[in-house]
Write a protein that holds these residues in place. Structure first.
Motif, PDB file in Angstrom:
ATOM      1  N   VAL A 617       0.662  -0.964  -0.361  1.00 14.54           N
ATOM      2  CA  VAL A 617       0.228   0.095   0.652  1.00 14.54           C
ATOM      3  C   VAL A 617       0.758   0.750   0.381  1.00 14.54           C
ATOM      4  CG1 VAL A 617      -1.836   1.492   1.559  1.00 14.54           C
ATOM      5  CG2 VAL A 617      -1.507  -0.813   1.343  1.00 14.54           C
ATOM      6  N   LEU A 618       2.021   0.747   0.916  1.00 11.42           N
ATOM      7  CA  LEU A 618       2.824   2.437   1.014  1.00 11.42           C
ATOM      8  C   LEU A 618       3.632   2.458  -1.083  1.00 11.42           C
ATOM      9  CD1 LEU A 618       4.680   1.786   4.633  1.00 11.42           C
ATOM     10  CD2 LEU A 618       2.894   3.186   3.266  1.00 11.42           C
ATOM     11  N   VAL A 619       4.149   1.504  -1.254  1.00  8.83           N
ATOM     12  CA  VAL A 619       4.486   1.573  -2.491  1.00  8.83           C
ATOM     13  C   VAL A 619       3.859   2.297  -3.281  1.00  8.83           C
ATOM     14  CG1 VAL A 619       5.091   0.189  -4.094  1.00  8.83           C
ATOM     15  CG2 VAL A 619       6.413  -0.137  -2.678  1.00  8.83           C
ATOM     16  N   ALA A 620       2.514   2.272  -3.472  1.00  5.26           N
ATOM     17  CA  ALA A 620       1.531   2.301  -4.428  1.00  5.26           C
ATOM     18  C   ALA A 620       0.770   4.043  -3.731  1.00  5.26           C
ATOM     19  CB  ALA A 620      -0.142   1.348  -4.225  1.00  5.26           C
ATOM     20  N   VAL A 621       0.981   4.212  -2.580  1.00  8.19           N
ATOM     21  CA  VAL A 621       0.871   5.550  -2.218  1.00  8.19           C
ATOM     22  C   VAL A 621       1.780   6.518  -3.207  1.00  8.19           C
ATOM     23  CG1 VAL A 621       0.908   7.558  -0.340  1.00  8.19           C
ATOM     24  CG2 VAL A 621      -0.446   4.970  -0.108  1.00  8.19           C
ATOM     25  N   LEU A 622       3.616   5.963  -2.532  1.00  6.57           N
ATOM     26  CA  LEU A 622       4.183   6.771  -3.034  1.00  6.57           C
ATOM     27  C   LEU A 622       4.407   7.030  -4.292  1.00  6.57           C
ATOM     28  CD1 LEU A 622       6.784   7.613  -2.386  1.00  6.57           C
ATOM     29  CD2 LEU A 622       8.424   5.855  -2.208  1.00  6.57           C
ATOM     30  N   VAL A 623       3.619   5.602  -5.198  1.00 10.70           N
ATOM     31  CA  VAL A 623       3.699   5.707  -6.859  1.00 10.70           C
ATOM     32  C   VAL A 623       2.974   7.222  -6.717  1.00 10.70           C
ATOM     33  CG1 VAL A 623       2.645   5.134  -8.892  1.00 10.70           C
ATOM     34  CG2 VAL A 623       4.309   3.538  -7.582  1.00 10.70           C
ATOM     35  N   PHE A 624       1.368   7.607  -6.297  1.00 13.03           N
ATOM     36  CA  PHE A 624       0.448   7.998  -6.812  1.00 13.03           C
ATOM     37  C   PHE A 624       0.784  10.246  -6.595  1.00 13.03           C
ATOM     38  CE2 PHE A 624      -2.879   5.083  -6.067  1.00 13.03           C
ATOM     39  CZ  PHE A 624      -2.549   4.694  -7.455  1.00 13.03           C
ATOM     40  N   TYR A 625       1.882   9.687  -5.315  1.00 15.17           N
ATOM     41  CA  TYR A 625       2.483  11.246  -4.666  1.00 15.17           C
ATOM     42  C   TYR A 625       3.469  11.273  -6.117  1.00 15.17           C
ATOM     43  CZ  TYR A 625       5.412  14.238  -1.818  1.00 15.17           C
ATOM     44  OH  TYR A 625       6.058  15.302  -1.701  1.00 15.17           O
ATOM     45  N   LEU A 626       4.544  10.651  -5.867  1.00 16.78           N
ATOM     46  CA  LEU A 626       5.176  10.497  -6.811  1.00 16.78           C
ATOM     47  C   LEU A 626       4.738  11.334  -8.010  1.00 16.78           C
ATOM     48  CD1 LEU A 626       8.343   9.112  -6.570  1.00 16.78           C
ATOM     49  CD2 LEU A 626       7.940  10.909  -5.698  1.00 16.78           C
ATOM     50  N   GLY A 627       3.508  10.277  -8.685  1.00 13.94           N
ATOM     51  CA  GLY A 627       2.757  10.795  -9.962  1.00 13.94           C
ATOM     52  C   GLY A 627       1.889  12.037 -10.018  1.00 13.94           C
TER      53      GLY A 627
ATOM     54  N   TRP C 103      -0.583   2.707 -13.735  1.00 11.32           N
ATOM     55  CA  TRP C 103      -0.713   3.933 -14.240  1.00 11.32           C
ATOM     56  C   TRP C 103       0.568   4.512 -14.955  1.00 11.32           C
ATOM     57  CZ3 TRP C 103       0.304   8.546 -10.725  1.00 11.32           C
ATOM     58  CH2 TRP C 103      -0.075   9.769 -11.317  1.00 11.32           C
ATOM     59  N   VAL C 104       1.859   3.781 -14.016  1.00 14.90           N
ATOM     60  CA  VAL C 104       2.666   4.264 -14.365  1.00 14.90           C
ATOM     61  C   VAL C 104       3.248   3.326 -15.774  1.00 14.90           C
ATOM     62  CG1 VAL C 104       5.115   3.324 -13.763  1.00 14.90           C
ATOM     63  CG2 VAL C 104       3.976   4.300 -12.039  1.00 14.90           C
ATOM     64  N   VAL C 105       2.635   2.082 -15.948  1.00 16.07           N
ATOM     65  CA  VAL C 105       3.047   1.631 -17.235  1.00 16.07           C
ATOM     66  C   VAL C 105       2.212   2.288 -18.081  1.00 16.07           C
ATOM     67  CG1 VAL C 105       2.664  -0.934 -18.352  1.00 16.07           C
ATOM     68  CG2 VAL C 105       3.481  -0.398 -15.811  1.00 16.07           C
ATOM     69  N   VAL C 106       0.683   2.797 -18.147  1.00 18.25           N
ATOM     70  CA  VAL C 106       0.547   3.220 -19.142  1.00 18.25           C
ATOM     71  C   VAL C 106       1.174   4.589 -19.512  1.00 18.25           C
ATOM     72  CG1 VAL C 106      -1.987   3.901 -19.929  1.00 18.25           C
ATOM     73  CG2 VAL C 106      -1.927   2.124 -18.765  1.00 18.25           C
ATOM     74  N   GLY C 107       1.350   5.542 -18.268  1.00 15.05           N
ATOM     75  CA  GLY C 107       2.133   6.621 -18.693  1.00 15.05           C
ATOM     76  C   GLY C 107       3.775   6.534 -19.132  1.00 15.05           C
ATOM     77  N   SER C 108       4.484   5.299 -19.234  1.00 12.60           N
ATOM     78  CA  SER C 108       5.308   5.291 -19.793  1.00 12.60           C
ATOM     79  C   SER C 108       5.788   5.403 -21.351  1.00 12.60           C
ATOM     80  CB  SER C 108       6.110   3.959 -19.302  1.00 12.60           C
ATOM     81  OG  SER C 108       6.076   3.965 -17.822  1.00 12.60           O
ATOM     82  N   ASP C 109       6.662   6.073 -21.809  1.00 14.40           N
ATOM     83  CA  ASP C 109       6.776   5.887 -22.863  1.00 14.40           C
ATOM     84  C   ASP C 109       8.177   4.905 -23.193  1.00 14.40           C
ATOM     85  OD1 ASP C 109       7.912   6.003 -25.489  1.00 14.40           O
ATOM     86  OD2 ASP C 109       8.719   8.295 -25.241  1.00 14.40           O
TER      87      ASP C 109
END
Lengths: 629, 101, 177
Positions: A617-627, C103-109
């Motif tokens: 969950v924390l990884v997912a949160v981090l991804v959202f935060y960074l994205g 989300w990451v995969v789809v958004g990646s180039d």
């Protein structure tokens, strides 16, 4: 056979014997002693062959060991006059002592080990003597120290022997530091490890101008510090009398041809270097004369026969160094050779008495009838004693004469007086020993007491065969003959050393030395020999001096008071720092970690899957935060 | 098939594996989940290897290493399972809370 | 295209079975199906050697070992069911993670694709190339892996063969407390 093969056999036979015995036959005593004796014989024959028809110039046989940059480090055998002569002496004395040990050690449970160590000792001494480069020289110098450590502490169940072995090792180590630094400096200065080349440099062209003038003096002094330790010179002489704790054959070997001779031989080896350092030579002369005088006075009051001989060794080593320092290679080396003979002889005689009577006390030996029961030993004692005292025409006389003769000139006057005084004292204490054994006064005032170093382990009942078995008599006779004859070999030795011109003193020059030696004998006769003598010596009338001499000038006491106390204080300080500082700190650190861990552990639930889920969950949160940011 | 499709496929597998690891209580079932996750990673790597890498051998070797390590890991886990079962006659992770402070 | 879709379908279906059925032996069968599908996927990704290894090691080795473990621990029938709350929570975590990653995969180039020419395929993907790389560039890792496997075997044997421990329940009670 060519010289190379002979040299190889000579130096490697003891090593082979040592390794074989130590690995295979430590507890098979007969086999062990046979192997060592055979190796000793091989070495003796080889060394004799090399001596009599070996190469005269400095021939080197060597094998490459390793290479550093441009420097090839080799193990080699250097054959020139000095090494051939010394090698032969070492081989001869060692062989005599090995035969002697057959009987002397015949009842010792560890004699296989003993013979192995004897072989090790011989091997290290030989390769030190024959060393062709500085590194090899240092390695075997240390090995000689190790072997003597092992042999002095041979009876390791005796605490005093262990203490003596440690003392010998540590005291010589102090000198070795000087030697090591000196050798490094020497290498740095001349840029080569090759002994022959170094000798040539100092004998011939000398050092280049760019070297600072004090450099040679510094190197020579540092080398001499090593000699002080090894050859038991003042102020590091205290280990040698204690080294008596080893078996008597070891003492004989230690005092004549090996250990202590190594120090003197170092000066012989680098005599050209020492000659280039007149200031150091002066220093050597002072130390040597001091040592000769000091140890003679100590010998005057010692009761333990081996101790008397030990002090005499120290003073004779002083004599050798005096000769060398006065500039006469021949005088010093000649005395080294003759001394090896008569000192080994005296020790073997002493060992013979000790073996028989189970005491080291001369008074006790004399009263037990040593002179009457052991005729051949007593003849050896008298001959050796006369040689030590410098009575003509025995070995010691000629070499001592050479040394005193080399101390000519007004600037050496004080040293010449010192040498005469030491010679007088030598004659006195030697014949004190001889008369105490030869003419025991049953009702004299001499006190019979048990010296600390008495070796009851050696004592046996008379049932154990003859008092003088051939293994003991043989070496004593051989060395007696050597002592009788060695004095006349001066020319021969000089020839071997490539010294063209030997100064033969005229009778008038010899007269003072003879008179002084005889005076010493006469005084000893008056004090100990004549009928009804009090047998306490003139020194008894000078209580202050006697106390001083008996306590060895309090040098040991001072060492104990100063150095030992310093060391103990320092150790205590360090112990405090260790327990409270470093170790305590480390303990606290560990305890703190443990405490923190047990506190942190309370936060854990022990549920694995909860952890995994949280992590993802924390990884997912981090991804959202960074994205999103 | 495009690279994205393969990667999304790997991701689906990975998440199914993750679900298995999180939801199940049986130790062997958890191990099944872990194996699925590992395989998903393998697919991922091989997909990148197929579409992007100039030196195909590298990706294959990494996958081979994964398989090797998975075998070692499975051996250890299964022996732990047996030990745990022998000790408490059940292999429910909820009982394994010795690490609790 | 169709083949790839089919393979993916088989794999995902197997995986779903593997994580969801109550009976653990069935779950292992599901895992076997998923792994078989993945082996086909590897074939499609033009790595036949890895596909073969997958079949040999995973399907032939690991799943069989799991079945052994199940039989020896005999929990297959008495599997305690998971509570609904647990499943929902696990599902939520998985889905959140899936969304984040997708989300990451789809958004990646991924940049230009570099597929090899068919004539180079043969040599580049050959077992020979793998072997060469394994013993040259990856030799240390290769040797390390063999050490790890050895240690794992020894460790597994030593862990599983501790008979003396744990036969006394009292000790375990104390140890667990």
């Amino acid at each position: 056979m060519n010289h190379q093969l002979i040299a190889l056999l000579t130096v490697m036979a003891p090593l082979v014997a040592f390794a074989t015995v130590l690995i295979g036959f430590r507890s098979k005593h007969t086999v062990a002693s046979s192997i060592v004796l055979i190796s000793g014989l091989v070495t003796l024959v080889g060394a004799a062959l090399l001596l009599f028809n070996g190469p005269v110039d400095g021939t080197v046989f060597s094998a490459r060991w390793f290479v550093i940059g441009d420097h090839v480090i080799e193990f080699g055998v250097l054959l020139d006059g000095r090494t051939r002569m010394m090698g032969a002496v070492v081989a001869l004395i060692t062989f005599c002592i090995q035969i002697y040990s057959l009987s002397y050690m015949s009842h010792d449970p560890g004699r296989g080990r003993f013979f192995a160590f004897l072989a090790l000792f011989e091997w290290s001494m030989l390769l030190f003597v024959f060393a062709s480069n500085l590194l090899q020289m240092f390695i075997f110098w240390e090995l000689v120290g190790l072997a003597s450590f092992l042999l002095i502490g041979f009876w390791y169940e005796k605490p005093s022997a262990v203490a003596a072995a440690k003392k010998a090792f540590i005291m010589t180590r102090i000198g070795d530091i000087g030697l090591f630094i000196g050798l490094i400096l020497l290498f740095q200065t001349v840029g080569t490890l090759d002994v022959v080349r170094i000798t040539q440099i100092f004998a011939g062209e000398g050092l280049p101008e760019s070297i600072a003038p004090g450099r040679i003096e510094l190197i020579a002094t540092l080398l001499f510090i090593g000699v002080i330790g090894k050859s038991a010179q003042f102020p590091l002489h205290t280990w040698l009398p204690d080294a008596m704790e080893g078996p008597t054959p070891v003492s004989a070997l230690l005092h004549s041809a090996t250990m202590v001779a190594a120090g003197v031989f170092l000066v012989v080896r680098f005599h050209e270097l020492f000659l280039d350092a007149p200031g150091t030579m002066r220093f050597v002369l002072i130390i040597a004369t001091t040592t000769a005088l000091l140890s003679s006075t100590m010998a005057m009051v010692a009761r333990d026969m081996k101790r008397v001989l030990a002090f005499s060794s120290i003073s004779q080593l002083g004599f050798m160094l005096m000769g060398l320092a006065a500039g006469s290679l021949f005088a010093g080396f000649f005395h080294l050779t003759t001394h090896a003979f008569f000192k080994a002889l005296l020790f073997l005689c002493a060992g013979s008495y000790i073996h028989k009577f189970g005491t080291n006390d001369m008074v006790a030996m004399g009263r037990a009838g040593a002179a009457g029961k052991m005729k051949i030993t007593t003849i050896g004692l008298v001959v050796g004693g006369a040689a030590l005292a410098g009575i003509p025409p025995l070995a010691g006389f000629f070499s001592k004469e050479q040394i005193i003769g080399s101390l000519h000139g007004p600037e050496n006057l004080i040293f010449r007086i010192g040498a005469y005084a030491a010679a007088f004292l030598t004659a006195y204490y030697t014949f004190r020993m001889v008369f105490l054994i030869l003419r025991p006064g049953i009702d004299s005032e001499a006190i019979e007491e048990e010296p600390a170093g008495s070796q009851h382990a050696d004592a046996h009942d008379e049932d154990h065969g003859p008092a003088e078995p051939w293994q003991i008599v043989g070496p004593i006779i051989a060395l007696t003959l050597g002592t009788l004859g060695a004095g006349f070999l001066g020319n021969r030795i000089g020839h071997t050393l490539l010294i063209e011109h030997i100064h033969h003193p005229a009778l008038a020059e010899m007269a003072p030395a003879i008179v002084i030696a005889l005076l010493g004998v006469v005084l000893a006769w008056l004090d100990f020999g004549r009928k009804g003598a009090r047998q306490v010596g003139f020194i008894a009338r000078l209580p202050a001096a006697r106390t001083l001499f008996e306590n060895r000038w309090f040098i040991d006491t001072v060492y104990k008071a100063v150095f030992v106390r310093l060391a103990v204080g320092f150790a205590k300080l360090m112990f405090g720092a260790e327990t409270r500082g470093f170790d305590g700190g480390a303990d606290k650190l560990g305890q703190g970690t443990v405490a923190a861990g047990s506190q942190m552990a309370k936060a854990h639930s022990g549920r694995l899957q909860f952890y995994v889920g949280t992590a993802f969950v924390l990884v997912a949160v981090l991804v959202f935060y960074l994205g999103l940011s | 098939m495009t690279l994205e499709a393969w990667i999304l496929f790997a991701l689906v597998l990975f998440c199914i594996g993750l679900y298995g690891v999180l939801a199940r209580r049986n130790l062997i079932a958890i191990l099944i989940g872990i194996e699925l996750m590992l395989n998903a990673v393998s697919v991922n790597i091989l997909a990148f290897n197929h579409f992007l890498a100039p030196d195909p051998a590298v990706g294959q070797i990494i996958v081979l290493f994964i398989i090797g390590l998975a075998a070692a890991e499975a051996a250890i886990v299964l022996s732990i399972v047996l030990t745990v079962y022998r000790q408490r006659a059940a292999i429910d992770v909820q009982d394994l809370k010795e690490l609790k402070g | 295209m169709i083949a790839a879709g089919l393979v993916m379908l088989i794999s995902v279906a197997g995986a779903v079975v593997a994580v969801s059925v109550k009976n653990i032996v069935h779950a292992i069968f599901g895992l076997g199906i998923a792994l078989g599908g993945l082996a086909l996927a590897f074939l499609l990704l033009s790595t036949p050697f890895v596909a073969a290894m997958q079949v040999l090691i995973y399907i032939g080795g690991i799943t069989i070992a799991m079945i052994f473990a199940v039989m020896l621990s005999s929990t297959g029938k008495h599997e305690p069911g998971e509570g609904a709350r647990r499943r929902v929570l696990a599902g939520i975590v998985s889905i959140v993670f899936f969304i984040a990653m997708a989300w990451v995969v789809v958004g990646s180039d991924f940049g230009p694709l570099m597929e090899l020419a068919p004539e180079d395929m043969e040599s580049a993907w050959s077992v020979q190339a793998i072997g060469r790389a394994l013993l040259n560039d990856f030799n240390v890792a290769f040797e390390l892996l063999s050490v790890v496997l050895l240690v794992a075997i020894v460790g597994a044997i030593s862990i599983a063969s501790r008979h003396d421990e744990g036969e006394d329940p009292a000790i375990n009670e104390e140890g667990g407390a």
